[in-house]
Design a protein around this motif. Sequence first.
Motif, PDB file in Angstrom:
ATOM      1  N   THR A   1      -1.245  -6.329   7.419  1.00  7.36           N
ATOM      2  CA  THR A   1      -1.390  -5.490   6.148  1.00  7.36           C
ATOM      3  C   THR A   1      -0.511  -5.879   5.052  1.00  7.36           C
ATOM      4  N   VAL A   2      -0.132  -7.609   5.049  1.00  6.22           N
ATOM      5  CA  VAL A   2       0.472  -7.500   3.634  1.00  6.22           C
ATOM      6  C   VAL A   2      -0.718  -7.553   2.333  1.00  6.22           C
ATOM      7  N   PRO A   3      -1.749  -7.597   2.854  1.00  7.17           N
ATOM      8  CA  PRO A   3      -2.967  -7.724   1.991  1.00  7.17           C
ATOM      9  C   PRO A   3      -2.752  -6.078   1.368  1.00  7.17           C
ATOM     10  N   ALA A   4      -3.087  -6.057   2.421  1.00  5.47           N
ATOM     11  CA  ALA A   4      -3.699  -3.998   1.803  1.00  5.47           C
ATOM     12  C   ALA A   4      -2.016  -3.581   1.038  1.00  5.47           C
ATOM     13  N   LEU A   5      -1.056  -4.322   1.286  1.00  2.00           N
ATOM     14  CA  LEU A   5       0.128  -3.393   0.254  1.00  2.00           C
ATOM     15  C   LEU A   5       0.193  -4.357  -0.554  1.00  2.00           C
ATOM     16  N   VAL A   6      -0.648  -6.006  -1.085  1.00  2.00           N
ATOM     17  CA  VAL A   6      -0.561  -5.890  -1.971  1.00  2.00           C
ATOM     18  C   VAL A   6      -1.759  -5.224  -2.998  1.00  2.00           C
ATOM     19  N   SER A   7      -2.479  -4.993  -2.647  1.00  2.00           N
ATOM     20  CA  SER A   7      -4.205  -4.451  -3.113  1.00  2.00           C
ATOM     21  C   SER A   7      -3.504  -2.870  -3.497  1.00  2.00           C
ATOM     22  N   ALA A   8      -1.869  -2.417  -3.202  1.00  2.00           N
ATOM     23  CA  ALA A   8      -2.006  -1.401  -4.142  1.00  2.00           C
ATOM     24  C   ALA A   8      -1.272  -0.991  -5.302  1.00  2.00           C
TER      25      ALA A   8
ATOM     26  N   VAL B   1      -6.133   5.317  12.041  1.00  2.00           N
ATOM     27  CA  VAL B   1      -6.273   6.724  10.448  1.00  2.00           C
ATOM     28  C   VAL B   1      -4.836   6.238   9.649  1.00  2.00           C
ATOM     29  N   GLU B   2      -3.789   5.821  11.011  1.00  2.00           N
ATOM     30  CA  GLU B   2      -1.950   5.923  10.106  1.00  2.00           C
ATOM     31  C   GLU B   2      -2.415   5.522   9.222  1.00  2.00           C
ATOM     32  N   MET B   3      -2.809   4.410   9.741  1.00  2.00           N
ATOM     33  CA  MET B   3      -2.544   2.886   8.373  1.00  2.00           C
ATOM     34  C   MET B   3      -3.064   3.390   6.971  1.00  2.00           C
ATOM     35  N   PHE B   4      -4.742   4.069   7.356  1.00  2.00           N
ATOM     36  CA  PHE B   4      -5.391   4.235   5.820  1.00  2.00           C
ATOM     37  C   PHE B   4      -4.407   5.260   5.221  1.00  2.00           C
ATOM     38  N   ILE B   5      -3.638   5.886   5.655  1.00  2.00           N
ATOM     39  CA  ILE B   5      -2.740   7.682   5.046  1.00  2.00           C
ATOM     40  C   ILE B   5      -1.103   6.908   4.533  1.00  2.00           C
ATOM     41  N   ILE B   6      -0.915   6.074   5.217  1.00  2.00           N
ATOM     42  CA  ILE B   6       0.131   4.879   4.765  1.00  2.00           C
ATOM     43  C   ILE B   6       0.167   4.300   3.638  1.00  2.00           C
ATOM     44  N   LEU B   7      -0.860   3.396   3.787  1.00  2.00           N
ATOM     45  CA  LEU B   7      -1.450   3.033   2.577  1.00  2.00           C
ATOM     46  C   LEU B   7      -1.852   4.238   1.206  1.00  2.00           C
ATOM     47  N   PHE B   8      -2.700   4.856   1.544  1.00  2.00           N
ATOM     48  CA  PHE B   8      -2.769   5.701   0.430  1.00  2.00           C
ATOM     49  C   PHE B   8      -1.555   5.966  -0.156  1.00  2.00           C
ATOM     50  N   VAL B   9      -0.453   7.050   0.494  1.00  2.00           N
ATOM     51  CA  VAL B   9       0.503   7.371   0.459  1.00  2.00           C
ATOM     52  C   VAL B   9       1.355   5.918  -0.910  1.00  2.00           C
TER      53      VAL B   9
ATOM     54  N   PRO C   1      -7.458   1.624  -6.423  1.00  2.00           N
ATOM     55  CA  PRO C   1      -7.472   3.443  -6.240  1.00  2.00           C
ATOM     56  C   PRO C   1      -6.487   3.449  -4.819  1.00  2.00           C
ATOM     57  N   PRO C   2      -5.828   4.450  -4.560  1.00  2.00           N
ATOM     58  CA  PRO C   2      -5.141   4.974  -2.770  1.00  2.00           C
ATOM     59  C   PRO C   2      -6.560   4.928  -1.618  1.00  2.00           C
ATOM     60  N   VAL C   3      -7.487   5.218  -2.046  1.00  2.00           N
ATOM     61  CA  VAL C   3      -8.388   4.818  -1.009  1.00  2.00           C
ATOM     62  C   VAL C   3      -8.784   3.773  -0.470  1.00  2.00           C
ATOM     63  N   TYR C   4      -9.436   2.758  -2.231  1.00  2.00           N
ATOM     64  CA  TYR C   4      -9.429   0.973  -1.110  1.00  2.00           C
ATOM     65  C   TYR C   4      -8.415   0.836  -0.753  1.00  2.00           C
ATOM     66  N   ALA C   5      -7.476   0.767  -1.462  1.00  2.00           N
ATOM     67  CA  ALA C   5      -6.390   0.253  -0.693  1.00  2.00           C
ATOM     68  C   ALA C   5      -6.283   0.639   1.155  1.00  2.00           C
ATOM     69  N   GLY C   6      -6.420   2.039   1.197  1.00  2.00           N
ATOM     70  CA  GLY C   6      -6.205   2.815   2.618  1.00  2.00           C
ATOM     71  C   GLY C   6      -7.352   2.166   3.184  1.00  2.00           C
ATOM     72  N   ALA C   7      -9.013   1.832   2.958  1.00  4.40           N
ATOM     73  CA  ALA C   7      -9.333   1.068   3.312  1.00  4.40           C
ATOM     74  C   ALA C   7      -8.950   0.378   4.314  1.00  4.40           C
ATOM     75  N   ALA C   8      -8.326  -0.740   3.301  1.00  5.20           N
ATOM     76  CA  ALA C   8      -8.534  -2.953   3.654  1.00  5.20           C
ATOM     77  C   ALA C   8      -7.092  -2.323   4.355  1.00  5.20           C
ATOM     78  N   SER C   9      -6.621  -1.321   4.763  1.00  6.05           N
ATOM     79  CA  SER C   9      -5.389  -1.049   5.471  1.00  6.05           C
ATOM     80  C   SER C   9      -5.845  -1.433   7.122  1.00  6.05           C
ATOM     81  N   LEU C  10      -6.966  -0.128   7.058  1.00 13.15           N
ATOM     82  CA  LEU C  10      -7.642   0.425   7.851  1.00 13.15           C
ATOM     83  C   LEU C  10      -8.197  -0.903   8.526  1.00 13.15           C
ATOM     84  N   VAL C  11      -9.016  -1.379   7.915  1.00 18.75           N
ATOM     85  CA  VAL C  11      -9.819  -1.977   8.271  1.00 18.75           C
ATOM     86  C   VAL C  11      -8.827  -3.680   9.062  1.00 18.75           C
ATOM     87  N   GLY C  12      -7.778  -3.759   8.058  1.00 21.12           N
ATOM     88  CA  GLY C  12      -6.699  -4.267   8.912  1.00 21.12           C
ATOM     89  C   GLY C  12      -6.034  -4.956  10.353  1.00 21.12           C
ATOM     90  N   HIS C  13      -5.852  -3.087  10.534  1.00 18.87           N
ATOM     91  CA  HIS C  13      -5.575  -3.329  11.809  1.00 18.87           C
ATOM     92  C   HIS C  13      -6.936  -2.715  12.599  1.00 18.87           C
TER      93      HIS C  13
END
Length: 160
Positions: free
Chosen positions: A35-42, A78-86, A46-58
């Motif tokens: 999740t670290v790279p997805a958090l940094v990607s924020a 999907v939860e990870m996608f939503i969390i990183l989106f927000v 944009p939110p959709v891309y950061a969420g997608a990075a998190s989804l792929v990571g999980h």
Amino acid sequence: MKLRLLTLAAMFAALSAIGAFVKIPVGIGSAALDTVPALVSAAFLPPVYAGAASLVGHLSSALYAGFPLGPLHIIIAVEMFIILFVFTKLHQGGHHLVKWLFFIVANSLLATLPFYWIISSAFFVGALPGITIATILNAGIAIIVSPVVERVMERVKTHA
């Protein structure tokens, strides 16, 4: 511009997949640094891309572990996608303290809560401490790394 976003998203998704290989034993499972790279990607996506990075990571982390929860990993992804989106929306809105509090509560407690009913209350109680440790670990590393990466990206922008 779209190619740049897709390239950055692919890079952060790849880094999330690499972070999935870094496992730290906690509780009934292990914590991955996916999740670290997805958090940094924020800070860059944009939110959709950061969420997608998190989804792929999980999904990468689950694949590496052998999908111990089977198809339930799709729910988690999907939860990870939503969390990183927000989280990314909060970052873009300048809510820097709130975004970290949201991430820790959402990723540890809220994301685990559905499994209280899907699997069992015992699973929830057993998984929550390990997931909370993993969440705090991922957030802590991202808190340290994010400002450094942002400064480097600013330098690259000004020198390019």
